[in-house]
Design an enzyme around this catalytic site. Sequence first.
Site, short mmCIF file in Angstrom:
data_model
loop_
_atom_site.label_atom_id
_atom_site.label_comp_id
_atom_site.label_asym_id
_atom_site.label_seq_id
_atom_site.Cartn_x
_atom_site.Cartn_y
_atom_site.Cartn_z
N TYR A 109 -36.22 18.65 -55.60
CA TYR A 109 -35.49 19.16 -56.54
C TYR A 109 -34.81 20.59 -56.58
O TYR A 109 -34.60 21.13 -55.54
CB TYR A 109 -36.77 19.31 -57.59
CG TYR A 109 -38.08 20.41 -57.36
CD1 TYR A 109 -37.82 21.30 -56.51
CD2 TYR A 109 -38.92 20.36 -58.37
CE1 TYR A 109 -39.04 22.15 -56.39
CE2 TYR A 109 -40.08 21.16 -58.12
CZ TYR A 109 -40.06 22.00 -56.93
OH TYR A 109 -41.22 22.84 -57.02
N GLU A 110 -33.91 20.96 -57.58
CA GLU A 110 -33.07 22.15 -57.63
C GLU A 110 -31.95 21.54 -56.68
O GLU A 110 -31.36 22.51 -56.08
CB GLU A 110 -33.60 23.29 -57.13
CG GLU A 110 -34.84 23.87 -57.93
CD GLU A 110 -34.26 24.16 -59.67
OE1 GLU A 110 -33.27 23.89 -59.79
OE2 GLU A 110 -35.37 24.53 -60.37
N GLY A 111 -31.71 20.39 -56.48
CA GLY A 111 -30.79 19.82 -55.81
C GLY A 111 -31.19 19.73 -54.16
O GLY A 111 -31.86 20.44 -53.78
#
Length: 585
Positions: free
Chosen positions: A435-437
């Site tokens: 997550y968060e890229g």
Amino acid sequence: MNPYQAPLAEMKFLLDKVFDAPQTWASLPAIAENVDMDTAMAIMDEADKISRELLHPINRSGDEQGVLHQGDKVITPDGYKEAYSQFAEGGWVGLCGEPELGGMGMPKMLGVLVDEMAYSACNAFTLYGSLTAGAALCINAHGSHELKQKYLPMMYSGEWSGAMDMTEPQAGSDLRGIRTKAVPLDDGSYSITGSKIFITGGDHDLTENVIHLVLAKLPDSKGISLFLVPKIKVDDSGALGESNKVTVGSIEHKMGLKASATCVMNYDEAQGYLIGEPNRGLVCMFTMMNYERLAIGIQGLGTSQAAYQMAADYAKERVQGVAAGGSPTGATSDPIIVHGDVRRMLLNIRVLTEAGRALSVLTGQQLDIAKYGEGEAKAKASRYVGLLTPVAKAFLSDRGLDAAIMAQQVFGGHGYIRETGIVQLVRDTRIAQIYEGTNGIQAIDFLGRKVTGDNLAALTEFVNECTDKLAALSHVDEAHKAKVTELLQQLILVASEVNDKKRDKPAVINACAVDFLDAFGHVLYGYFWLLMSDAAASHPDKEFAVQKRYLSDFYIKKMLPKAEYHLAQVRAGEATVMDIPESLF
């Protein structure tokens, strides 16, 4: 499982002796009036206490119980609500928030250490406050005066929480495909309609309101705009009103972080307020994303520290086999700490963790200067933030999972049993790479935008500064200095080759990015180990200095060669990856 103990001596050493926090803070008037080393140490002491006594006790029970979705309510595990209330009352949610709006005004290079303690103690709980702090940061940077005054004091106090709403089922990392719509209303607000998935802290029972930052598209626009959408409407006096038509469709049932509410969020003509300029939503959101990406890297770092403590304690207690050449005590069985392979794993975890902490503090320092500095110092720090943030997110979280798995291996069969706690660490930290890229996207951003995007200007500037600092060190092995210096120059040389090739071979960035980021990370850690070893030479605790010298030597000899491996992978180019026919997959 032994209680978590924050590595306070290591943290204070980094702040005071390696990165000279007092000088950094003194150069930034907005920070200098709020903090000095005595204040910072008092905050860290209290954060250690909170992590041990408040957060760690609910870590395993929260994982066992998980989050429940009942009707229109999302219910966190037993003890979470009480812990969050105490955590918020202590000012921890607004630790780095603006003082004039209710925050404590502490620097980020201190905040990262507090974050690490909290993540080490309880990953899932810490996410609630982290998302709130990030949302508040975005509102403060890009929101109107009215939005700041109405929402930030309640968010810094922890009475309201924040969430970041980006992802949709058909649009994961490629946000151009989002379908959530924002229709202008006569009063200047917007009607928001659509759905989002994977929203951390999207709803829960910890706070009375959740403030969503929602990406949506205006009518007849291909651009993406950012909107503040409260779960409960807030009137002009700041009082809560009626529901804002923000509802939870469901919660996700995940591999780990079971006490963190990950929600499907639905907006049915909810009232929202524009943040920043129309069609510039991603620019605004990335203010938050930079901090959140660092925070998720620190999630991996916190896991590394917790895993090391658990595995090292176990290795000194677990009796199995005898040392090579016979037991030094004549015993028929020795603690497994005498075995070379166990020591290898523990040392790997430790050197990666301590260097990773240095990366987090350096990144926090540059964020502080970029936010509060002036002139060229501010501009340079902004360049360094761009360079370091994807590395901090990806390298720290990758190594965090590595550390958890190595610690699990130290436990042997007992590491596969949930009672020891290592299983939860492995499960909880796995998402940090996603997550968060995803970390692949971080690497593409790093090599494609931050390294070659400016024709190596920021990388060269950073490497030259590191090289100059290495040259000034007087208490480390000259051969080690030479090796790290050589590899720093190799980073520039290999990046230059990629930069020359990318126009004719555009796939080279995507195919080589992860290896280049890993090479950079390993070289940077070598640089940090020499900085730490040199600074420790004058430490009043001579045993501390000896430990740093041993660990630095281990890293340079055993771990740093990984950088050469990854640079060789980059030089292999894209053809071996991209020329394989798709039909062969």
